[in-house]
Design a protein around this motif. Structure first.
Motif, PDB file in Angstrom:
ATOM      1  N   GLY A 145      -7.727  -2.122   8.221  1.00  0.00           N
ATOM      2  CA  GLY A 145      -9.087  -2.262   8.469  1.00  0.00           C
ATOM      3  C   GLY A 145      -9.348  -2.704   9.722  1.00  0.00           C
ATOM      4  N   ASP A 146      -8.619  -3.486  10.315  1.00  0.00           N
ATOM      5  CA  ASP A 146      -9.034  -4.019  11.601  1.00  0.00           C
ATOM      6  C   ASP A 146      -8.137  -3.539  12.746  1.00  0.00           C
ATOM      7  N   ALA A 147      -8.465  -4.028  14.022  1.00  0.00           N
ATOM      8  CA  ALA A 147      -7.598  -3.473  15.197  1.00  0.00           C
ATOM      9  C   ALA A 147      -5.980  -3.737  15.085  1.00  0.00           C
ATOM     10  N   LEU A 148      -5.662  -4.804  14.432  1.00  0.00           N
ATOM     11  CA  LEU A 148      -4.251  -5.131  14.631  1.00  0.00           C
ATOM     12  C   LEU A 148      -3.574  -4.437  13.482  1.00  0.00           C
ATOM     13  N   GLN A 149      -4.149  -4.049  12.684  1.00  0.00           N
ATOM     14  CA  GLN A 149      -3.630  -3.095  11.244  1.00  0.00           C
ATOM     15  C   GLN A 149      -3.843  -1.462  11.324  1.00  0.00           C
ATOM     16  N   GLN A 150      -4.424  -1.164  12.351  1.00  0.00           N
ATOM     17  CA  GLN A 150      -4.717   0.470  12.556  1.00  0.00           C
ATOM     18  C   GLN A 150      -3.500   1.116  12.283  1.00  0.00           C
ATOM     19  N   GLY A 151      -3.627   2.114  11.440  1.00  0.00           N
ATOM     20  CA  GLY A 151      -2.656   3.214  10.981  1.00  0.00           C
ATOM     21  C   GLY A 151      -1.666   2.704  10.103  1.00  0.00           C
ATOM     22  N   ILE A 152      -2.068   1.580   9.627  1.00  0.00           N
ATOM     23  CA  ILE A 152      -1.118   1.034   8.416  1.00  0.00           C
ATOM     24  C   ILE A 152      -1.848   1.512   7.179  1.00  0.00           C
ATOM     25  N   THR A 153      -0.970   1.916   6.219  1.00  0.00           N
ATOM     26  CA  THR A 153      -1.901   2.552   4.996  1.00  0.00           C
ATOM     27  C   THR A 153      -0.957   2.116   3.794  1.00  0.00           C
ATOM     28  N   VAL A 154      -1.696   2.009   2.740  1.00  0.00           N
ATOM     29  CA  VAL A 154      -1.117   1.593   1.436  1.00  0.00           C
ATOM     30  C   VAL A 154      -0.656   2.971   0.645  1.00  0.00           C
ATOM     31  N   GLU A 155       0.567   2.832   0.159  1.00  0.00           N
ATOM     32  CA  GLU A 155       0.840   3.826  -0.554  1.00  0.00           C
ATOM     33  C   GLU A 155       1.484   3.520  -1.928  1.00  0.00           C
ATOM     34  N   ALA A 156       1.558   4.318  -2.919  1.00  0.00           N
ATOM     35  CA  ALA A 156       2.333   3.912  -4.160  1.00  0.00           C
ATOM     36  C   ALA A 156       1.898   2.792  -5.033  1.00  0.00           C
ATOM     37  N   LEU A 157       0.456   2.653  -4.972  1.00  0.00           N
ATOM     38  CA  LEU A 157      -0.225   1.318  -5.509  1.00  0.00           C
ATOM     39  C   LEU A 157      -0.184   1.681  -6.975  1.00  0.00           C
ATOM     40  N   THR A 158       0.456   0.527  -7.577  1.00  0.00           N
ATOM     41  CA  THR A 158       0.671   0.482  -8.972  1.00  0.00           C
ATOM     42  C   THR A 158      -0.050  -0.900  -9.475  1.00  0.00           C
ATOM     43  N   LEU A 159      -0.994  -1.020 -10.640  1.00  0.00           N
ATOM     44  CA  LEU A 159      -1.389  -2.284 -10.995  1.00  0.00           C
ATOM     45  C   LEU A 159      -1.218  -2.260 -12.345  1.00  0.00           C
ATOM     46  N   THR A 160      -1.077  -3.382 -13.234  1.00  0.00           N
ATOM     47  CA  THR A 160      -0.840  -3.709 -14.604  1.00  0.00           C
ATOM     48  C   THR A 160      -1.805  -4.821 -14.782  1.00  0.00           C
TER      49      THR A 160
END
Length: 97
Positions: free
Chosen positions: A26-41
């Motif tokens: 979400g910010d300039a330093l993290q542009q292009g970083i994506t969260v994948e395979a999110l699993t919550l319990t």
């Protein structure tokens, strides 16, 4: 036929011991970083486990993935999971995960 249900995308926030909250991707330093395979319990006591992959350069060190970094996961503007990072393994292949 039943109606298809669309689940809103999750937003993952990280906060290190001496940093402010950061939205992953979400910010300039993290542009292009994506969260994948999110699993919550969860269990009767509340949040239990959370796992996800971050698609970003694997060989670089990231201060947001140290032990005890706080994590929050929001879906549709609602906090659905909160806890701390226990470990952050690095991909051992050629993939930037």
């Amino acid at each position: 036929m039943g109606a298809e249900r669309r689940i809103p995308a999750a937003t993952v926030l990280l906060k290190g011991p001496e940093t402010s909250w950061t939205v992953v991707g979400g910010d300039a330093l993290q542009q292009g970083i994506t969260v994948e395979a999110l699993t919550l319990t969860v269990n009767e006591a509340g949040p239990d486990t959370c796992s996800f992959q971050l698609r970003r350069r694997a060989e670089r060190q990231y201060p947001d993935l140290t032990a005890f970094t706080s994590v929050e996961v929001w879906i549709g503007g609602v906090l659905v999971w909160g806890g701390r990072i226990w470990e952050a393994p690095i991909s051992d292949g050629n993939d930037d995960v």
